[in-house]
Design an enzyme around this catalytic site. Structure first.
Site, short mmCIF file in Angstrom:
data_model
loop_
_atom_site.label_atom_id
_atom_site.label_comp_id
_atom_site.label_asym_id
_atom_site.label_seq_id
_atom_site.Cartn_x
_atom_site.Cartn_y
_atom_site.Cartn_z
N PRO A 118 76.45 29.23 31.29
CA PRO A 118 75.23 28.57 30.79
C PRO A 118 75.52 27.18 30.26
CG PRO A 118 75.28 30.85 30.10
CD PRO A 118 76.60 30.58 30.76
N CYS A 119 74.67 26.24 30.63
CA CYS A 119 75.01 24.83 30.43
C CYS A 119 74.36 24.20 29.20
CB CYS A 119 74.62 24.03 31.66
SG CYS A 119 72.85 24.07 32.02
N GLN A 120 73.50 24.92 28.48
CA GLN A 120 72.78 24.27 27.39
C GLN A 120 73.72 23.69 26.34
OE1 GLN A 120 72.16 27.25 28.64
NE2 GLN A 120 69.97 27.69 28.77
N TYR A 122 76.44 22.23 26.71
CA TYR A 122 77.08 20.98 27.10
C TYR A 122 76.09 19.85 27.32
CZ TYR A 122 80.41 24.58 28.62
OH TYR A 122 81.23 25.67 28.70
#
Length: 420
Positions: A118-120, A122
């Site tokens: 999950p990229c949130q 970064y």
């Protein structure tokens, strides 16, 4: 050729690999709705392979239930979807389940590992809102779980996808750690920022695509050519019926498909229009949508929040996020980036037709992400928008998978030549 998909989401990355002939060993996804979407898509591929798409179409038309759909599918296919969080507590059990699945396959090796945590944590926006730069966010360290799968299954290559913010998070120290532990796991890696528009997707969407390969092999980071074309965003919007806020118009298209839809496999002759669903909007927001569309149609300029009459503003902040209302301009070659925020309110994805005054439907958003019309997203409308916004565009994934496949096949050809 087998692959495992980690943090699989709705399966955009997986879809590209399946189209190129790869077989999924496992999709691991903690969100229940996304995992359900993966199962339904697995059912689609199984039924297509066995010439029984009529069963899938009956499901899309609400003639049979999801359980009845699944009853028509080999249970081993559905069991490739593991609705679990990847953590220290679950990883041994996940390994055991995957090992059991591999025992039943003719090829018991994992050729490719794909996925992105999950990229949130970064994201540049996320860090701007967090005074501690998300230093202690546990999502920053899910790449460590990814590497455990590299160490366990030793795939020949892997594809790790994320947002550009991963490169600079923690002043670059986080990504240095990512590279270090992948190196220690026995892989050469290279990371590049690629734009989905390079691959035929009608959207500007920049993502880090990190590709790794076993040290000592002659694999490499492939080159991807630009997809230069004449298509416009209107080519993915004009064949579906007009909607008013809160309306659903499924099953029948308004016009034949555009050349773009046909060429890139987004709509085919036997497709049924589904999930053409618009959210409800109040009259206040629709008034702002009208201003935004007029601004674009007349001036070719984006509406800024400060352009809205003061009495119609609902936020006091007039110095930041001034583009919170944005039209998906149909006369451009590319849409702006589709993100999961579309699940919140739709203000950033206003349909360009001033007669409709609404945000994009679920199906229109999926098309901007290059999902085919036969791809069904499970869950309520908010969950479907979240899945779409978080996904890797399948067209982008397919082109990456094609290059990975070529490298693996070339290596196999060389091994056969040497054996003679």
């Amino acid at each position: 050729m087998n692959f495992i998909d980690l943090f699989a989401g709705a399966g955009g990355l997986s879809e590209g690999f399946i189209r190129q002939g790869f077989e999924p060993v496992a999709h691991i996804e903690m969100d229940a709705y996304a995992a359900q979407t993966l199962k339904t898509r697995a059912a689609y591929h199984y039924l297509k392979k066995n010439g029984r798409l009529d069963v899938y179409h009956r499901y899309l038309e609400n003639l049979i239930s999801r359980d009845e759909l699944y009853q028509e599918v080999d249970s081993k296919v559905l069991k490739t979807v593991l609705n679990r969080e990847i953590s220290n507590q679950s990883i041994d059990e996940l390994f055991q389940t995957i090992d059991e699945s591999l025992e039943n396959k003719e090829n018991s090796a994992v050729d490719v590992l794909i996925g992105g945590p999950p990229c949130q944590a970064y994201s540049l926006v996320g860090r701007a809102r967090d005074p501690y730069n998300k230093e202690h966010d546990p999502r920053n360290y899910l790449y460590q779980q990814y590497v455990k799968f590299l160490e366990k299954y030793k795939p020949k290559l892997f594809v790790f996808e994320n947002v550009p913010g991963i490169l600079t998070a923690g002043k670059g120290m986080l990504f240095e750690d990512v590279k270090r532990i992948m190196d220690e796991a026995g892989y050469n890696i290279e990371a590049r920022i690629l734009d989905a528009s390079m691959f035929g997707v009608l959207q500007k969407r920049r993502r880090v695509i990190l590709i790794g390969w076993v040290k000592g092999t002659d694999f490499f980071y492939p080159e991807f050519g630009e997809s230069n074309h004449k298509y416009l965003v209107s080519d993915i919007l004009n064949d579906v019926p007009a909607l008013q806020p809160g309306e659903t118009k499924d099953y029948l298209y308004a016009t034949p498909p555009s050349e773009y839809l046909t060429k890139y496999g987004i709509r085919s002759d036997d497709d049924i229009l589904v999930q053409h669903i618009s959210r409800v909007h109040n009259e206040h927001d629709r008034g702002i949508y009208r201003l935004a569309i007029d601004k674009w149609d007349i001036e070719k300029k984006r509406l800024k929040y400060t352009d809205i009459p003061e009495e119609n503003r609902t936020h006091k902040n007039i110095t930041a996020f001034l583009d919170r209302f944005k039209v998906v301009a149909m006369d451009l070659n590319y849409s702006h980036t589709m993100v999961a925020h579309i699940a919140k309110d739709g203000h950033y994805y206003i349909h360009p037709d001033i007669k409709q005054l609404r945000s994009l439907s679920v199906r229109e958003a999926a098309r901007i992400q290059s999902f085919p019309d036969n791809f069904f997203f499970e869950g309520p409308r908010t969950a479907t928008f979240t899945q779409i916004g978080n996904a890797v565009p399948p067209l982008m994934a397919e082109k990456i998978a094609e290059k990975i496949k070529q490298m693996l096949e070339n290596k196999l050809d060389r091994q056969i030549e040497l054996s003679f």
